[in-house]
Motif scaffolding. Structure first.
Motif, mmCIF file in Angstrom:
data_model
loop_
_atom_site.group_PDB
_atom_site.id
_atom_site.type_symbol
_atom_site.label_atom_id
_atom_site.label_comp_id
_atom_site.label_asym_id
_atom_site.label_seq_id
_atom_site.Cartn_x
_atom_site.Cartn_y
_atom_site.Cartn_z
ATOM 1 N N CYS A 37 0.846 -1.205 0.000
ATOM 2 C CA CYS A 37 0.000 0.000 0.000
ATOM 3 C C CYS A 37 0.877 1.249 0.000
ATOM 4 C CB CYS A 37 -0.932 0.022 1.206
ATOM 5 S SG CYS A 37 -2.194 -1.261 1.193
ATOM 6 N N GLU A 38 1.944 1.224 0.782
ATOM 7 C CA GLU A 38 2.883 2.361 0.803
ATOM 8 C C GLU A 38 3.510 2.551 -0.573
ATOM 9 O OE1 GLU A 38 3.436 4.662 3.050
ATOM 10 O OE2 GLU A 38 2.057 3.728 4.470
ATOM 11 N N LYS A 39 3.834 1.461 -1.232
ATOM 12 C CA LYS A 39 4.409 1.552 -2.583
ATOM 13 C C LYS A 39 3.396 2.152 -3.552
ATOM 14 C CE LYS A 39 7.641 -2.239 -2.032
ATOM 15 N NZ LYS A 39 7.963 -3.635 -2.357
ATOM 16 N N GLN A 46 4.154 9.955 -7.365
ATOM 17 C CA GLN A 46 5.115 10.127 -8.464
ATOM 18 C C GLN A 46 4.411 10.472 -9.773
ATOM 19 O OE1 GLN A 46 7.215 6.403 -8.482
ATOM 20 N NE2 GLN A 46 8.368 6.903 -6.630
ATOM 21 N N ASN A 47 3.143 10.133 -9.871
ATOM 22 C CA ASN A 47 2.365 10.423 -11.075
ATOM 23 C C ASN A 47 1.473 11.648 -10.911
ATOM 24 O OD1 ASN A 47 2.677 8.267 -13.342
ATOM 25 N ND2 ASN A 47 2.882 7.177 -11.404
ATOM 26 N N GLY A 48 1.781 12.490 -9.925
ATOM 27 C CA GLY A 48 1.134 13.790 -9.803
ATOM 28 C C GLY A 48 -0.127 13.846 -8.961
ATOM 29 N N PHE A 49 -0.508 12.756 -8.314
ATOM 30 C CA PHE A 49 -1.710 12.770 -7.488
ATOM 31 C C PHE A 49 -1.377 13.302 -6.088
ATOM 32 C CE2 PHE A 49 -2.789 9.976 -10.881
ATOM 33 C CZ PHE A 49 -4.154 10.040 -11.023
ATOM 34 N N ASP A 50 -2.303 14.038 -5.513
ATOM 35 C CA ASP A 50 -2.159 14.583 -4.162
ATOM 36 C C ASP A 50 -2.830 13.601 -3.201
ATOM 37 O OD1 ASP A 50 -1.868 16.201 -1.923
ATOM 38 O OD2 ASP A 50 -3.608 17.434 -2.418
ATOM 39 N N VAL A 51 -2.023 12.752 -2.565
ATOM 40 C CA VAL A 51 -2.557 11.637 -1.774
ATOM 41 C C VAL A 51 -2.520 11.941 -0.279
ATOM 42 C CG1 VAL A 51 -2.345 9.176 -1.254
ATOM 43 C CG2 VAL A 51 -1.684 10.035 -3.516
ATOM 44 N N LYS A 52 -3.655 11.732 0.349
ATOM 45 C CA LYS A 52 -3.748 11.732 1.808
ATOM 46 C C LYS A 52 -4.064 10.294 2.193
ATOM 47 C CE LYS A 52 -5.165 16.503 2.422
ATOM 48 N NZ LYS A 52 -5.106 16.966 1.050
ATOM 49 N N ALA A 53 -3.093 9.624 2.820
ATOM 50 C CA ALA A 53 -3.250 8.214 3.181
ATOM 51 C C ALA A 53 -3.571 8.101 4.667
ATOM 52 C CB ALA A 53 -1.972 7.452 2.860
ATOM 53 N N SER A 73 -9.590 -5.365 -2.565
ATOM 54 C CA SER A 73 -8.143 -5.473 -2.602
ATOM 55 C C SER A 73 -7.641 -4.988 -1.247
ATOM 56 C CB SER A 73 -7.586 -4.629 -3.749
ATOM 57 O OG SER A 73 -6.185 -4.801 -3.833
ATOM 58 N N CYS A 74 -6.376 -4.621 -1.171
ATOM 59 C CA CYS A 74 -5.813 -4.270 0.134
ATOM 60 C C CYS A 74 -6.048 -2.820 0.546
ATOM 61 C CB CYS A 74 -4.333 -4.612 0.182
ATOM 62 S SG CYS A 74 -3.349 -3.841 -1.100
ATOM 63 N N HIS A 75 -6.324 -1.935 -0.370
ATOM 64 C CA HIS A 75 -6.587 -0.545 0.000
ATOM 65 C C HIS A 75 -7.715 0.020 -0.864
ATOM 66 C CE1 HIS A 75 -3.272 -0.474 -2.980
ATOM 67 N NE2 HIS A 75 -4.065 0.416 -3.551
ATOM 68 N N THR A 76 -8.323 1.087 -0.352
ATOM 69 C CA THR A 76 -9.457 1.721 -1.021
ATOM 70 C C THR A 76 -9.174 3.208 -1.119
ATOM 71 O OG1 THR A 76 -10.962 0.079 -0.076
ATOM 72 C CG2 THR A 76 -11.949 2.131 -0.892
ATOM 73 N N ALA A 77 -9.310 3.752 -2.327
ATOM 74 C CA ALA A 77 -9.076 5.180 -2.541
ATOM 75 C C ALA A 77 -10.349 5.832 -3.074
ATOM 76 C CB ALA A 77 -7.934 5.392 -3.528
ATOM 77 N N ILE A 78 -10.506 7.098 -2.728
ATOM 78 C CA ILE A 78 -11.597 7.908 -3.256
ATOM 79 C C ILE A 78 -10.952 9.033 -4.061
ATOM 80 C CG2 ILE A 78 -13.661 9.249 -2.718
ATOM 81 C CD1 ILE A 78 -13.656 6.251 -1.773
ATOM 82 N N ILE A 79 -11.327 9.111 -5.339
ATOM 83 C CA ILE A 79 -10.757 10.105 -6.249
ATOM 84 C C ILE A 79 -11.904 10.753 -7.011
ATOM 85 C CG2 ILE A 79 -9.136 10.553 -8.135
ATOM 86 C CD1 ILE A 79 -7.715 7.923 -7.373
#
Length: 144
Positions: A37-39, A46-53, A73-79
């Protein structure tokens, strides 16, 4: 006075150009002990996304909240209001954001070895699924 006005205009233009370069905001929920998940967070940044984990001890509750238990999967993102479940490549995320389909989101179910954060990506080997609204079954969104 004119010099001050010119500085304000220049500062405003610089700020606007910086904001224009910033990628979409991402809220990502992950297990505190998951290295892949950290990777993936690093990959998005690295691809320009502003991530708050956010570390979450009860990922099952997150999966239920966003309706992705069947494509988990192992993580869930909202974009931008979409759920992006798992190790989804940026190319598929960009397609989702560009096309804006009427779906919940997209998923790379499980932890595929050929996905970002899970080893070497092999183009054309990773199936990304649509997460439909309602009782429909997931279907292919893209092959990355």
């Amino acid at each position: 006075m004119r010099r001050l006005l010119m500085r304000i205009v220049a500062a405003t233009l610089m700020l606007a150009s910086t904001l224009a370069l910033a990628g979409p905001s991402v809220t990502l929920y992950k297990s505190p002990t998951c290295d892949c998940c950290e990777k993936y967070v690093s990959y998005l940044r690295q691809n320009g996304f502003d991530v708050k984990a956010y570390d979450e001890n009860d990922m099952n509750a997150i999966k239920y909240k966003y309706g992705v238990t069947h494509v988990a999967s192992c993580h869930t993102a909202i974009i931008n209001g979409y759920v992006v479940e798992g190790h989804v490549p940026v190319s598929a995320i960009n397609k989702l954001l560009r096309e804006k389909p009427a779906i919940v989101g997209i998923s790379a179910p499980g932890m595929p070895l050929n996905s970002p954060g899970m080893g070497e990506m092999k183009k054309g080997t990773l199936t990304i699924y649509r997460i439909p609204k309602g009782d429909e079954k997931p279907s292919v969104f893209s092959v990355e």
